[in-house]
Design an enzyme around this catalytic site. Structure first.
Site, PDB file in Angstrom:
ATOM      1  N   CYS A   1      93.348  61.230 -15.590  1.00 14.90           N
ATOM      2  CA  CYS A   1      93.482  60.059 -14.712  1.00 14.90           C
ATOM      3  C   CYS A   1      94.497  60.307 -13.599  1.00 14.90           C
ATOM      4  O   CYS A   1      94.145  60.577 -12.459  1.00 14.90           O
ATOM      5  CB  CYS A   1      93.889  58.815 -15.498  1.00 14.90           C
ATOM      6  SG  CYS A   1      92.610  58.129 -16.550  1.00 14.90           S
ATOM      7  N   ARG A   2      95.762  60.202 -13.946  1.00 10.98           N
ATOM      8  CA  ARG A   2      96.813  60.195 -12.934  1.00 10.98           C
ATOM      9  C   ARG A   2      97.018  61.541 -12.250  1.00 10.98           C
ATOM     10  O   ARG A   2      97.072  61.610 -11.008  1.00 10.98           O
ATOM     11  CB  ARG A   2      98.126  59.713 -13.546  1.00 10.98           C
ATOM     12  CG  ARG A   2      98.031  58.287 -14.067  1.00 10.98           C
ATOM     13  CD  ARG A   2      99.236  57.883 -14.863  1.00 10.98           C
ATOM     14  NE  ARG A   2      99.256  58.594 -16.144  1.00 10.98           N
ATOM     15  CZ  ARG A   2     100.263  58.572 -16.999  1.00 10.98           C
ATOM     16  NH1 ARG A   2     101.360  57.897 -16.698  1.00 10.98           N
ATOM     17  NH2 ARG A   2     100.209  59.218 -18.137  1.00 10.98           N
ATOM     18  N   SER A   3      97.161  62.597 -13.021  1.00  9.93           N
ATOM     19  CA  SER A   3      97.471  63.883 -12.373  1.00  9.93           C
ATOM     20  C   SER A   3      96.305  64.442 -11.559  1.00  9.93           C
ATOM     21  O   SER A   3      96.534  64.926 -10.450  1.00  9.93           O
ATOM     22  CB  SER A   3      98.024  64.902 -13.376  1.00  9.93           C
ATOM     23  OG  SER A   3      97.158  65.124 -14.437  1.00  9.93           O
TER      24      SER A   3
ATOM     25  N   CYS B   1     100.335  64.628 -16.070  1.00  5.11           N
ATOM     26  CA  CYS B   1     100.313  63.388 -16.843  1.00  5.11           C
ATOM     27  C   CYS B   1      99.998  63.779 -18.293  1.00  5.11           C
ATOM     28  O   CYS B   1     100.039  64.953 -18.634  1.00  5.11           O
ATOM     29  CB  CYS B   1      99.318  62.368 -16.279  1.00  5.11           C
ATOM     30  SG  CYS B   1      97.573  62.786 -16.447  1.00  5.11           S
TER      31      CYS B   1
ATOM     32  N   ASP C   1      99.796  54.482 -16.800  1.00  4.68           N
ATOM     33  CA  ASP C   1      98.536  55.026 -17.294  1.00  4.68           C
ATOM     34  C   ASP C   1      97.478  53.924 -17.258  1.00  4.68           C
ATOM     35  O   ASP C   1      97.596  52.928 -17.956  1.00  4.68           O
ATOM     36  CB  ASP C   1      98.715  55.542 -18.719  1.00  4.68           C
ATOM     37  CG  ASP C   1      97.526  56.357 -19.198  1.00  4.68           C
ATOM     38  OD1 ASP C   1      96.445  56.293 -18.574  1.00  4.68           O
ATOM     39  OD2 ASP C   1      97.687  57.081 -20.199  1.00  4.68           O
TER      40      ASP C   1
ATOM     41  N   ASN D   1      95.628  64.713 -18.350  1.00  5.57           N
ATOM     42  CA  ASN D   1      95.076  65.359 -17.159  1.00  5.57           C
ATOM     43  C   ASN D   1      93.653  64.902 -16.848  1.00  5.57           C
ATOM     44  O   ASN D   1      92.817  65.680 -16.437  1.00  5.57           O
ATOM     45  CB  ASN D   1      95.153  66.882 -17.289  1.00  5.57           C
ATOM     46  CG  ASN D   1      94.875  67.625 -15.989  1.00  5.57           C
ATOM     47  OD1 ASN D   1      94.295  68.703 -16.013  1.00  5.57           O
ATOM     48  ND2 ASN D   1      95.285  67.106 -14.862  1.00  5.57           N
TER      49      ASN D   1
END
Length: 171
Positions: free
Chosen positions: A27-29, A22, A139, A25
């Site tokens: 939140c999402r990933s 993301c 996001d 690095n």
């Protein structure tokens, strides 16, 4: 009766290596990394995988996952760990599958100098969703809790799809 076994070689399947990406690095990933690791552990195939995450920028380098994302995952029984890092050229050699959270990250990965010759391994995380028709993992950083819940739902769906369609198909 005695049996003599000779020349038996037991070969371990090469672990599949998956990198989630993301922007920063945090939140999402890392949520995808931790979700896949958790689900793979539950299914007994975690030892077949190398799982990591990275960002397209280095702004958060060394920081842990966002506390709001950690709390969201932990309420689902998914432990979180990791520290932010940026994608590097050797990642394109090391990982079998590089999954971007959104189209912007996908474009950044495809333009990365290390991507040359590895374009087919760069895909979207949501390509593996089986229940959702979402094209991107949004996001959640600037939104409320509902955004983190939506991200966790999408990632669980995608990670189940990864296990069902990539990892477990080789067994």
């Amino acid at each position: 009766m005695t049996m003599i076994l000779t020349n038996i070689i037991v070969m371990q399947a090469t672990p599949r290596s998956i990198l989630f990406v993301c922007l920063g690095n945090i939140c999402r990933s890392p949520a995808a990394e931790n979700t896949l690791r958790h689900l793979a552990t539950e299914r007994g195939c975690a030892d077949q995988l190398v799982i990591d995450s990275a960002g397209t920028i280095n702004y958060h380098k060394g920081k842990g996952p966002d506390p709001r994302m950690c709390e969201t995952l932990e309420t689902r029984g998914i432990p979180t760990q990791g520290s932010a890092r940026q994608v590097i050229a050797s990642d394109f050699e090391k990982f079998d599958l590089i999954l971007a959270a959104d189209h912007s990250n996908l474009d950044d990965l495809r333009r990365h100098p290390g991507a040359k010759g590895h374009e087919l391994k760069i895909q979207l995380i949501c390509d593996y969703c089986t229940d959702s028709s979402a094209q991107e993992v949004p996001d959640p950083y600037y939104g409320g809790q509902e955004g983190f819940e939506k991200v966790a739902d999408l990632l669980e769906d995608a990670c189940r799809g990864i296990l069902d369609n990539v990892v477990l198909t080789d067994q």
